[in-house]
Structure formats: C-alpha cells, structure tokens
Design a protein around this motif. Sequence first.
Motif: not given
Length: 496
Positions: A28, A183, A186, A216, A218, A230, A243, A246, A249
């Motif tokens: 991330i 997560t 991040a 973000a 990811v 990504r 939160q 991510i 994902e």
Amino acid sequence: MSEPVNTFEAQQQGRPTGPLVQGYEVIIGFETHSQLSTESKIFSRASTAFGAEPNTQACAVDLALPGTLPVMNKGAVERAIKLGLALGSTIAPRSVFARKNYFYPDLPKGYQISQFEIPVVQGGSVSFFLGEEQKTVRLVRAHLEEDAGKSLHENFIGQSGIDLNRAGTPLLEIVTEPDMRSTAEAVAYARELHKIVTWIGICDGNMQEGSFRCDANVSVRKPGQPLGTRREIKNLNSFKFMQQAIDYEIRWQIEEIEDGRAIQQATVLFNPDTGETRAMRTKEDAADYRYFPDPDLPPLAIAPEWVERVRAEMPELPRAMAERYVTTHGLSAYDADQLTQSLALAHYFDAAVAAGAAPKLASNWITGEIARRLNAQDLAIDQAPVTSAQLARLVVRIGDETISNNAARQVFDALWTGDGDDVDAVIEAKGLKQMRDTGALEAIVDGVLATNQKNIDEYRAGKDKAFNALVGQVMKASQGKANPAQVNALLKAKLG
C-alpha cells in the motif's frame, strides 16, 4: 522530458513484510491531498472559504480567461516549507510548475497547474505507533498544485452540475513510498499525517469538507514475487471508509487472481453504501498527461534564509514533544505518543501538570477515563466538561491520599456531569475523604476479623482470594473511606 522513477516498482529490496492475507502480501502507498489553510487561492486572490453558493468564488484567473496570469501565493509556499521541516524532508531551493493536461468537466482550463519533475518538498518520513510498535513510512515528495472544481450529481435528473468554487484552491500532494503492509498500518499512517498537518497549522484537516483527501494505491503479491498491478482508490475522506475500502480492495484482488484473472491498473471509487470499490477509469500514466513546464510561472526559488525564518516560527513538533514527555516526565513512549495525538490534547496535559498534577497520574486519566468519555460522546478535548485545572486538583487529592481511586471516580463523574465544579467541595459534599484516624480504622478491621473466621482460616491455608474478601469487607464497613494500602497493612499485621 524524463519521467520520475515509478516508486511502486523501485526500492523494494529488503523492505519488511507484513502479515499475509490468504497467503498474499499486501502493498500500500498513499497520495494525500492536503488543502492549505490560506485565505486565497494558490494563483489568484479568490476566496477559499467553504460553503459559498456555487460558482461565486471562481475568478478570471482560476478560469484562465484570455489575458490573465497566475501569481504564486506566498502563504502556500510557506506552508509547504513547514511540512518539509516537520517531516525531515529536503526543501528544494528551486522547483518548477508544470501543466498537467487532461479533459474533465470540472477542470475549467483543460489543464491543472502542478509540479512534476522538481517538487518543492523531497523525501522525508512519517513515524507512528501501530499498537506499541513504531513504524516508519518513507515519503517520495510533496508538491504544490491547484485543485479542480467539483461535479455535482445530486438533485439533477439525468444531468450533472459543475461548481468551480474549489478551482484554484491550494493543495499539497504528499506521496509515500509503497511501504505499508496492512490496512491497519495504512490507516495509522493517514491518522499521523492528519495530526501533523493540523498540528503545524497548514491544513484544517476537515475530511468532510474535502480538506484532507487520501488516495490509496493497493496491490497484492505472493511473497518474493514481483510487485502486483496496483489499483488506486480515490478520494477517501474518512478513516472508517479508508479501512473498509482497502480491506474490500485487498479481498477483491486476491479473489480475482485466485480465479485466474489478471488485475488491470485502474482508478476506483469506494461506495460506502455497498462497502465495495468499482472501477471509474483506466489508470493514466505520466505520459498521458503530457506534462510541460508552465510558461506563465517562473521557477519557484526558496532561499535558505526563508527556510530558517519559517523554522523559527514552527511549534514544537509532536515527535519532539513526545520524546520530551519521556525524558522529563518519565512516561512510556506509547503514553507520550497518545498525549501528542493533537496539539490541543498536549496543551491540556501540559496545563494539568503546570497546575500541580503528577505527570504519570494525569496521563493515566487523560488517556483512560477522559479519552473514553470523549469518544463515547464524540467530543474534542477542548470540549471536555472537566478542565485541566479541575483534573490537576483531582490528581493532587489522589496523590495526597485525601481520596481513594474509587472516590476519585465519583468526584470525576460529578465534575463531568455538572453536579459540581470544585473538587474539594464535591469531596466534602459526598463525604469521600479517606479515613485518617488509624484508631477508628483498626476498630473496623478488628470488627471484620471477629465476624469472618472462615475467611481467616482460608487465608491462612493459602487462599489469596480470602484475603481480598476481608479487604472488601473492611472497605464496605468504612463506606469506601478507608485507605486500601492501610487496610492491607493492618490486615496482614493482624493475621500474622
């Protein structure tokens, strides 16, 4: 024109790995748009105030009408310097503005003025605690740019509206290396960066108004494999949504790979109603934007003297303040970090200590009971019903053994709910003073021992719970006014 290094494919050798998700490593990185706290826009005198009627704060310069020229906002540059100093970055003595060309309805000029090859802030890092473990995320850069307008889709049937009030609003885009591996890490990074930009006063941090927006990047990969493709989750404007987005994902990418499908590089949006991300467009590369130096803006020159003037005006930074709390007050690194989550919280602690509170005890109350109640009522520390002076008085009364910890909670509750505003007055009104008459306390202990032979026998047989039961009986008989330490000492002496 050469393209900057793609940091999501570089500098990965030897980087630490995080916990695996279904056998995959998560990678991330963040790009954060921090709206700078200037009263006017980055290249014009138009207002940046939030909430005005649509299209009332977009002037001719923001729209690039013929004959207009952009003029750099000095305040925006100073705020960029502040961030660089706060994060240990290099402040470029010379940086360059470029035109980032793309078509979108809310981009009135058909290009965005940004920085490309030579940004104003280069390198640096952000350190934070994840639980009690300290983490560090490296920064690539932070560059100045202007915001675009806003497309409005609500209250329009089959149409969209365009509000250009945000066009030209000054932004500082802060880009990390892909150093985060979960997560939780991040979100902790984003919270720490949010704390820093608000602490030094360069951004109000209002995520609902778009002042602090995170993108973000990811990807997932099997350990030891090359970096995966990504996908960029755009415009995350709350830590909760960050939160959720991510996490979704990560799961989606792993499922796609496990089902034999390749991940396509894309820009995606998060829908908080469904908890899902969805592709918005194919992700562009730098070449797609056809960057070239803006001919209307000369290079931005920052003299060392200017940097030093800004440095002299900087507040004590949260990391330095936390280290001072450790060395001066004997707090743990974790407690010191909790107390420096915001400048207002640190000032509250400092004021309590200055008023006579023991630092460790004040810290325990602030990070414990006060934090719990603030969170439950969704209040900021400057909205706390109990002032720092009141907390200091309460802590002093605990320290001089006027009241027990249990009584202190009763006093605190009265202060918080408004049933009293003076610590000593509440103590007197509720009769919470600890017993200081050792003779009276000894009589209570003797009475309890005389009627609890079973507990005495069990204690002498090695059952510690029986001793605790005796302590409880004494505290009950004294209506909670006995000093627990004295009770323990008396009981042990009398029980041999």
